[in-house]
Design an enzyme around this catalytic site. Sequence first.
Site, PDB file in Angstrom:
ATOM      1  N   ILE A 125     -21.151 -15.038 -34.497  1.00  0.00           N
ATOM      2  CA  ILE A 125     -22.318 -15.648 -35.125  1.00  0.00           C
ATOM      3  C   ILE A 125     -23.550 -14.902 -34.646  1.00  0.00           C
ATOM      4  O   ILE A 125     -23.691 -14.626 -33.448  1.00  0.00           O
ATOM      5  CB  ILE A 125     -22.435 -17.139 -34.766  1.00  0.00           C
ATOM      6  CG1 ILE A 125     -21.233 -17.913 -35.310  1.00  0.00           C
ATOM      7  CG2 ILE A 125     -23.730 -17.735 -35.321  1.00  0.00           C
ATOM      8  CD1 ILE A 125     -21.223 -19.387 -34.945  1.00  0.00           C
ATOM      9  N   CYS A 126     -24.421 -14.549 -35.584  1.00  0.00           N
ATOM     10  CA  CYS A 126     -25.656 -13.865 -35.258  1.00  0.00           C
ATOM     11  C   CYS A 126     -25.353 -12.545 -34.530  1.00  0.00           C
ATOM     12  O   CYS A 126     -24.493 -11.780 -34.960  1.00  0.00           O
ATOM     13  CB  CYS A 126     -26.549 -14.789 -34.430  1.00  0.00           C
ATOM     14  SG  CYS A 126     -28.261 -14.239 -34.266  1.00  0.00           S
ATOM     15  N   THR A 127     -26.013 -12.284 -33.418  1.00  0.00           N
ATOM     16  CA  THR A 127     -25.849 -11.012 -32.716  1.00  0.00           C
ATOM     17  C   THR A 127     -24.586 -10.948 -31.872  1.00  0.00           C
ATOM     18  O   THR A 127     -24.369  -9.958 -31.169  1.00  0.00           O
ATOM     19  CB  THR A 127     -27.074 -10.748 -31.824  1.00  0.00           C
ATOM     20  OG1 THR A 127     -27.295 -11.902 -31.015  1.00  0.00           O
ATOM     21  CG2 THR A 127     -28.307 -10.472 -32.668  1.00  0.00           C
TER      22      THR A 127
END
Length: 336
Positions: A125-127
């Site tokens: 998720i995300c970075t």
Amino acid sequence: MDNMCEDRAMTVFAGDGRHRVAVLVRDRVLSFELSIVHRIFGQARTAAGASLYEVVTCALVPGEKRTDADFPITVVHGSEALAEADTVVVPGSADDFDPHSGPLDPALTAALARIRPGGTRIASICTGSFVLAAAGLLTGRRATTHWRSSARFRERFPDVAFDVDVLYTDDDGVLTSAGAAAGIDLCLHMIRTDHGAAVANEVARGSVVPPHREGGQAQYVQRPMPEPGISSTGKARQWALANLHRPITLRELAAQESTSTRTFTRRFRDEVGTSPGRWLTQQRIERACALLECTDLSVDQVAAAAGFGTAGSMRLHLKAELGVSPSAYRATFRGP
């Protein structure tokens, strides 16, 4: 792994047949992304109310961990949880946004190596995608990350088929998502893949979020809310859902907002992140999946109710979107 780790790995999960999800957190974990996994998977239940997933949080070393907020979290499990998981999720960390961050911690690489090859779904998720890429898990695969980190990701990992303008990707069991809310879409996508649209939609309703935003939808929407004095396209979308069983033209949609087709199309893409035609097709697919799962309607009747017109047309769309025929989808996800 030594005997102590082996014994501990046997006790991380309950062993009751539920799908096992391990969330691997790092220092300064993004607390919202961490909570997404527990909230979304934790709500998925059978018709009888039994939990479909067991979610545990783990770290390289158990103990208190910093978050990006003003509170810490206490992590009970170590990386042994990764060896027993059916799905591993890696949320982002505030440190990922540091342009001077160094290479991946060798201990983290070793922890990820405990994941069962070929038998475990891996998602970020995300970075968190920076971790997967640095560990070589995204080499040659399609992936995305938060749009603010896209240039740095592309520069650091040229061997990844990077796509900046999507909510999430799914490349044969290795998944990535953009930031924040896109993690919700990714988790719903995994639930939908595992248990069908009805379960995923129920989870979405419980979380008060849209039941399905496809992965190819743009992650950076220019105008997510209508500006003062500019009408949204919400009335047209509501009208379309009430008339999904019949053909719907762009002119009809624009008429619901008393605007030209050109203006409507621009506003629709700004607000929804995709074209009106693509959105309509996705809504028809969602309607068809729900009817296949929850009713005794024939395939022809489902096609008509979802607005595809013919079973052949519906078959082509489901095959393109989900990779299965209507009858195969029903056989997989139809409840008892």
